[in-house]
Design a protein around this motif. Structure first.
Motif, mmCIF file in Angstrom:
data_model
loop_
_atom_site.group_PDB
_atom_site.id
_atom_site.type_symbol
_atom_site.label_atom_id
_atom_site.label_comp_id
_atom_site.label_asym_id
_atom_site.label_seq_id
_atom_site.Cartn_x
_atom_site.Cartn_y
_atom_site.Cartn_z
ATOM 1 N N VAL A 90 49.500 60.106 33.398
ATOM 2 C CA VAL A 90 48.061 60.335 33.282
ATOM 3 C C VAL A 90 47.263 59.034 33.376
ATOM 4 O O VAL A 90 46.287 58.936 34.115
ATOM 5 N N ARG A 91 47.668 58.028 32.620
ATOM 6 C CA ARG A 91 46.840 56.826 32.511
ATOM 7 C C ARG A 91 47.206 55.789 33.572
ATOM 8 O O ARG A 91 48.378 55.628 33.904
ATOM 9 N N ARG A 92 46.166 55.114 34.097
ATOM 10 C CA ARG A 92 46.351 54.032 35.072
ATOM 11 C C ARG A 92 45.822 52.738 34.466
ATOM 12 O O ARG A 92 44.828 52.749 33.740
ATOM 13 N N PRO A 93 46.471 51.599 34.784
ATOM 14 C CA PRO A 93 46.137 50.340 34.111
ATOM 15 C C PRO A 93 44.716 49.859 34.357
ATOM 16 O O PRO A 93 44.106 50.165 35.377
ATOM 17 N N CYS A 94 44.201 49.082 33.412
ATOM 18 C CA CYS A 94 42.905 48.422 33.584
ATOM 19 C C CYS A 94 43.090 47.262 34.563
ATOM 20 O O CYS A 94 44.212 46.836 34.834
ATOM 21 N N PRO A 95 41.972 46.710 35.103
ATOM 22 C CA PRO A 95 42.120 45.651 36.117
ATOM 23 C C PRO A 95 42.231 44.239 35.545
ATOM 24 O O PRO A 95 42.365 43.292 36.314
ATOM 25 N N HIS A 96 42.177 44.088 34.236
ATOM 26 C CA HIS A 96 42.025 42.747 33.669
ATOM 27 C C HIS A 96 43.342 41.968 33.634
ATOM 28 O O HIS A 96 44.331 42.448 33.085
ATOM 29 N N ALA A 97 43.292 40.760 34.180
ATOM 30 C CA ALA A 97 44.495 39.935 34.251
ATOM 31 C C ALA A 97 45.041 39.612 32.866
ATOM 32 O O ALA A 97 46.244 39.405 32.693
ATOM 33 N N LEU A 98 44.152 39.575 31.875
ATOM 34 C CA LEU A 98 44.578 39.151 30.541
ATOM 35 C C LEU A 98 44.979 40.316 29.631
ATOM 36 O O LEU A 98 45.195 40.109 28.444
ATOM 37 N N CYS A 99 45.069 41.542 30.177
ATOM 38 C CA CYS A 99 45.535 42.658 29.331
ATOM 39 C C CYS A 99 47.064 42.676 29.369
ATOM 40 O O CYS A 99 47.660 43.079 30.367
ATOM 41 N N PRO A 100 47.703 42.246 28.290
ATOM 42 C CA PRO A 100 49.167 42.156 28.324
ATOM 43 C C PRO A 100 49.827 43.529 28.436
ATOM 44 O O PRO A 100 50.920 43.648 29.006
ATOM 45 N N ALA A 101 49.171 44.539 27.915
ATOM 46 C CA ALA A 101 49.748 45.886 27.960
ATOM 47 C C ALA A 101 49.792 46.391 29.404
ATOM 48 O O ALA A 101 50.854 46.792 29.899
ATOM 49 N N CYS A 102 48.647 46.376 30.064
ATOM 50 C CA CYS A 102 48.590 46.901 31.433
ATOM 51 C C CYS A 102 49.408 46.046 32.393
ATOM 52 O O CYS A 102 50.073 46.571 33.284
ATOM 53 N N ARG A 103 49.367 44.740 32.209
ATOM 54 C CA ARG A 103 50.139 43.877 33.102
ATOM 55 C C ARG A 103 51.639 44.024 32.853
ATOM 56 O O ARG A 103 52.465 43.728 33.702
#
Ligand SMILES: [Zn+2]
Ligand SMILES: [Zn+2]
Length: 362
Positions: A90-103
């Motif tokens: 369901v969920r897609r990552p945020c675009p922020h380079a500094l988000c350790p979770a999404c990256r």
């Protein structure tokens, strides 16, 4: 193509003729939707308390609990082919380079809040005849699970919760054996929580509002989880009957009942919140007693939302295990199947009660 959409600006929910999605990248897959589960999140979206259309559109295609069949694959797709059945995340990552979770591949732990969610937040859902998705967000479903795999997404809530429970209880200086669990609420997330806890060896009791007899109680008791009504049994009586729970798995979204039940949690216990309250409830919390209980008993309150790729894999494995151990137990959770035109009646409860209602595209 036919799709069910919400227009927040016009406060409308209806079947629309949406543009047919096409592959736009070599790693994408086109999927024909078979089934879409309806849940409380959809209810919040159609009552306009939640849900955001994609940028530039005035409507959001609904649906986030999906089962479909691959009809086209891009040239760089590996691991899936035409004819495979799949469940999308369901969920897609945020675009922020500094988000350790999404990256780090875990948008379920996103720290910026700028993630998108298909069918919920700024990305089209799956309640349409077709959708296109990157292969990285699709999980292949074994043939023998086709008739119950629409339950995969709601099951991932329990999978993520219990994965975290294991990590939390690694704090104990001994290896804890599965003890007692109480599940608050007997809707789909509660019922799937029951199966997941039972499968891991917890003696599990369901503690929910409605009095017996009802279909939710029957579903729980059919797999060996006694069902008690909060209208008949106080938390103190619950402890007398079932023992103090080591885990309370909250899946009702009612704050008052949750904090009442919290009083029964055993020393070193973990209280897991999965329900999102949809109505506001006035309650007073004996703050000093509450903190005293937590501190003096090493207790943990855990909130958990969404799920990661590994939780989808675990859910698909567990569906197979549940089916082997409790034949008919999963099928019993799917109350009825409806055409897309009935989405609004289903989500608002006009199509009847029960456990999980599913929209089918044929
Ligand atoms: Zn849902
Ligand atoms: Zn993020």
């Amino acid at each position: 193509m036919k799709a069910v959409a919400v227009f927040p600006g016009k406060r409308q929910v209806r079947v629309i003729d949406a543009p047919e999605p096409e592959l736009q990248a070599p790693t994408q897959v086109k999927v024909r939707t078979h089934e879409v589960g309806v849940c409380g999140t959809d209810k919040d979206i159609v009552s306009f308390t939640y849900g955001t259309p994609p940028p530039g559109l005035d409507y959001l295609i609904l649906g986030h609990e999906c089962l479909g069949e691959v009809v086209e694959v891009g040239p760089a797709v590996q691991g899936l082919q035409k004819g495979d059945w799949v469940v999308p995340r369901v969920r897609r990552p945020c675009p922020h380079a500094l988000c350790p979770a999404c990256r780090g591949g875990h948008p379920d732990f996103c720290i910026t809040g700028d993630f998108t969610e298909r069918g919920i937040k700024e990305a089209p859902g799956f309640c349409s005849e077709h959708f296109v998705e990157d292969v990285a967000y699709l999980h292949r479903v074994a043939t023998e699970l086709h008739d119950v795999a629409v339950l995969t997404e709601p099951l991932t809530i329990a999978e993520k919760a219990l994965r975290q429970l294991d990590l939390i209880q690694e704090r104990l200086p001994w290896r804890p054996v599965p003890g007692r669990a109480v599940v608050l609420g007997a809707g789909p997330v509660g019922q799937l929580g029951v199966l997941t806890l039972l499968r891991r060896g917890f003696a599990t009791t369901v503690y929910s509002h409605s009095r017996k007899p009802n279909v939710k109680a029957e579903a729980a008791e059919a797999v060996g989880a006694p069902y008690l009504s909060t209208q008949d049994i106080s938390p103190e009586e619950l402890v007398r009957r079932a023992g103090a729970p080591d885990v309370i798995y909250e899946a009702a979204g009612t704050a008052k009942a949750a904090f009442e039940a919290l009083k029964s949690l055993s020393p070193n216990g973990v209280f897991i919140f999965t329900g999102v309250p949809s109505k506001s409830e006035q309650m007073s919390l004996g703050g000093d007693d509450f903190l005293k209980q937590l501190v003096l008993n090493n207790q943990v309150l855990l909130g958990t939302v969404n799920a990661a790729a590994s939780d989808f894999d675990a859910a698909l494995e567990d569906l197979a295990r549940f089916r082997a151990r409790w034949p008919g137990g999963l099928e019993r959770l799917i109350t009825a199947r409806h055409p897309p035109e009935s989405f609004f009646d289903v989500v608002t409860g006009k199509a009847g009660g029960g456990i999980k209602h599913v929209i089918t595209f044929t």
